[in-house]
Design a protein around this motif. Structure first.
Motif, PDB file in Angstrom:
ATOM      1  N   GLU D   4       0.833  -1.207   0.000  1.00 33.37           N
ATOM      2  CA  GLU D   4       0.000   0.000   0.000  1.00 33.37           C
ATOM      3  C   GLU D   4       0.867   1.257   0.000  1.00 33.37           C
ATOM      4  N   HIS D   5       0.469   2.213  -0.788  1.00 31.46           N
ATOM      5  CA  HIS D   5       1.165   3.492  -0.860  1.00 31.46           C
ATOM      6  C   HIS D   5       0.163   4.603  -0.539  1.00 31.46           C
ATOM      7  N   ARG D   6       0.520   5.461   0.392  1.00 27.70           N
ATOM      8  CA  ARG D   6      -0.382   6.488   0.880  1.00 27.70           C
ATOM      9  C   ARG D   6       0.110   7.860   0.434  1.00 27.70           C
ATOM     10  N   ARG D   7      -0.754   8.726   0.017  1.00 27.64           N
ATOM     11  CA  ARG D   7      -0.364  10.110  -0.310  1.00 27.64           C
ATOM     12  C   ARG D   7      -1.568  11.032  -0.165  1.00 27.64           C
ATOM     13  N   ARG D   8      -1.292  12.261   0.160  1.00 20.67           N
ATOM     14  CA  ARG D   8      -2.335  13.275   0.161  1.00 20.67           C
ATOM     15  C   ARG D   8      -2.653  13.636  -1.279  1.00 20.67           C
ATOM     16  N   PRO D  71      -8.827  17.086  -2.682  1.00 19.49           N
ATOM     17  CA  PRO D  71      -7.864  17.193  -1.577  1.00 19.49           C
ATOM     18  C   PRO D  71      -8.478  16.921  -0.201  1.00 19.49           C
ATOM     19  N   ARG D  72      -9.786  16.705  -0.123  1.00 13.96           N
ATOM     20  CA  ARG D  72     -10.361  16.246   1.149  1.00 13.96           C
ATOM     21  C   ARG D  72      -9.936  14.802   1.427  1.00 13.96           C
ATOM     22  N   ASP D  73      -9.506  14.098   0.377  1.00 13.62           N
ATOM     23  CA  ASP D  73      -9.210  12.669   0.470  1.00 13.62           C
ATOM     24  C   ASP D  73      -7.720  12.416   0.640  1.00 13.62           C
ATOM     25  N   GLU D  74      -7.432  11.387   1.406  1.00  9.37           N
ATOM     26  CA  GLU D  74      -6.091  10.830   1.375  1.00  9.37           C
ATOM     27  C   GLU D  74      -6.209   9.571   0.540  1.00  9.37           C
ATOM     28  N   LEU D  75      -5.245   9.360  -0.357  1.00 10.17           N
ATOM     29  CA  LEU D  75      -5.322   8.247  -1.301  1.00 10.17           C
ATOM     30  C   LEU D  75      -4.455   7.089  -0.822  1.00 10.17           C
ATOM     31  N   LEU D  76      -5.028   5.897  -0.876  1.00  9.09           N
ATOM     32  CA  LEU D  76      -4.310   4.674  -0.534  1.00  9.09           C
ATOM     33  C   LEU D  76      -4.292   3.836  -1.809  1.00  9.09           C
ATOM     34  N   ARG D  96      -7.946   3.744  -3.427  1.00 13.38           N
ATOM     35  CA  ARG D  96      -9.075   3.929  -2.519  1.00 13.38           C
ATOM     36  C   ARG D  96      -8.858   5.180  -1.668  1.00 13.38           C
ATOM     37  N   VAL D  97      -9.952   5.776  -1.229  1.00 12.68           N
ATOM     38  CA  VAL D  97      -9.871   6.829  -0.218  1.00 12.68           C
ATOM     39  C   VAL D  97      -9.495   6.144   1.098  1.00 12.68           C
ATOM     40  N   ALA D  98      -8.481   6.713   1.793  1.00 13.27           N
ATOM     41  CA  ALA D  98      -7.871   5.997   2.924  1.00 13.27           C
ATOM     42  C   ALA D  98      -8.867   5.648   4.028  1.00 13.27           C
ATOM     43  N   ASP D  99      -9.668   6.607   4.484  1.00 13.95           N
ATOM     44  CA  ASP D  99     -10.483   6.275   5.662  1.00 13.95           C
ATOM     45  C   ASP D  99     -11.750   5.485   5.342  1.00 13.95           C
ATOM     46  N   SER D 100     -12.470   5.875   4.293  1.00  9.49           N
ATOM     47  CA  SER D 100     -13.740   5.202   3.984  1.00  9.49           C
ATOM     48  C   SER D 100     -13.549   3.932   3.151  1.00  9.49           C
ATOM     49  N   ARG D 101     -12.348   3.739   2.593  1.00 11.96           N
ATOM     50  CA  ARG D 101     -12.079   2.628   1.657  1.00 11.96           C
ATOM     51  C   ARG D 101     -12.908   2.748   0.369  1.00 11.96           C
TER      52      ARG D 101
END
Lengths: 138, 138, 138, 138
Positions: D4-8, D71-76, D96-101
């Motif tokens: 998994e790679h996370r970015r704003r 930009p409200r989303d963090e991307l996973l 996917r959006v990080a928190d809501s999946r």
């Protein structure tokens, strides 16, 4: 005669505020300076680094923003070589909307000729010197 | 305490000279200032323009380049608010390689709060003023 | 008649491998499709979203790469509308080097007309329908 | 275990429609695959091309868009190696959006190991083979 570079403003250049994103303007200016190199000395940045082992990294870039741009605008970027030192070139950049001549941005960009292998500054290479000196606008 | 923003240098940020392309550095600086807004006043640029009808266009950006970057480097960008006027904010930006602290670039970025509908400057909005004034570093 | 969009390959489009970065090709294709919209239906993406409240988000993009590009090349991107559904448009994209006609990439891009407020698909708007139907190439 | 790679999502990634520009998604996917290379085989794309003379150009990229990002989303971004041939790697990408999946995009990206000097495909280099084979997810 000031060199002019023309380009459309793309949809992908805008941001959610509905205008061109601040970070895009340096690309606009660099793209115009790149065209100046091809037109003035006949060698592109790509050829210079790949074929000749010469780089022209920028040591300074500055931009003052006068009015925003959108894809309704066609951009006309004027590139003037305002100074040529032993190894450095100073460009004065002026971005205008093509038809109305409305001023959008003004900038100063300074690059330095370097030997790519050593990353050390070098004198403006002899084959380019005459064309460059002839292009200085004072 | 100076705000720090960390990011990897991506392969796609480089050019055929094997170093980060000049045009990418303003995006690095803007990305760090964007993170400063979220951290300092708790509202992102996107929320400001979309939810509040407030813009913060830049009126000046300048960068001095001290050493090149490659994807071998992790970038640490320091963002200091050096001045807050009635409607403008002046940021001092310092980009360093994360582990060695080698200096890569220094910059000055100035933005102005505007009413999005009229595009006219406005005073720093009341809800943000205390946090902004508390962040000024002299 | 297939629509053609011409652009220089910029130094900033390359990466440290000395060729255009993979991530740039979708921008090349989108830029060509954006020009197709202006030329074919006379309304730009920016005008559509800003003035008419209509979006055309892409639901699919694919690219097959046949040969690499460098700033030695001028890119000629052919845009053919291969299918128009009730709300969707399917474009076939072909990128070639301008002088040699060497094939660089082929792609398929599908977008959908949506009402911007609801983000729901809508039928191709009446004022654009005739021009779009006339542009379908089978 | 899927990587998994996370970015704003950055403000500069959006366009005038108020969502992430279509052309940015391939950069998101590539950035995640680049992180996969560093994590899985311990060598970055930059080191591979610069130090080892090996390239990994992409021959195919495709994306299906399921929902927009802001930009409200963090991307996973999930990166799964779904197939390894003699010289090619096929990645399945899921954003996917990080928190809501919430699912944003799905993609397939195929790259090929090449000798940089000849631009000819080569077998997956021996030092990387075990790590790559161990990462294949079926």
């Amino acid at each position: 005669m000031t060199f002019e570079h023309r380009r459309r403003v793309a949809f992908g250049d805008t941001d959610a505020a509905g205008i061109v994103y601040t970070g895009r303007f340096s690309s606009y200016a660099l793209e115009a300076i790149e065209a100046w190199f091809r037109a003035t000395i006949g060698v592109s940045w790509y050829e210079m680094t790949t074929d000749l082992g010469i780089g022209t990294p920028f040591v300074h870039t500055s931009l003052d923003f006068r009015s925003s741009l959108t894809p309704r605008d066609e951009l006309l970027t004027e590139v003037a070589l305002s100074k040529a030192g032993r190894s450095s070139l100073t460009f004065t950049i002026t971005g205008r909307v093509a038809d109305s001549r409305r001023l959008s941005f003004e900038g100063r960009f300074v690059c330095v000729f370097v030997d790519k292998a050593s990353a050390k500054p070098i004198a403006i290479p002899a084959p380019f010197r005459a064309a460059i000196m002839g292009a200085v606008q004072t």
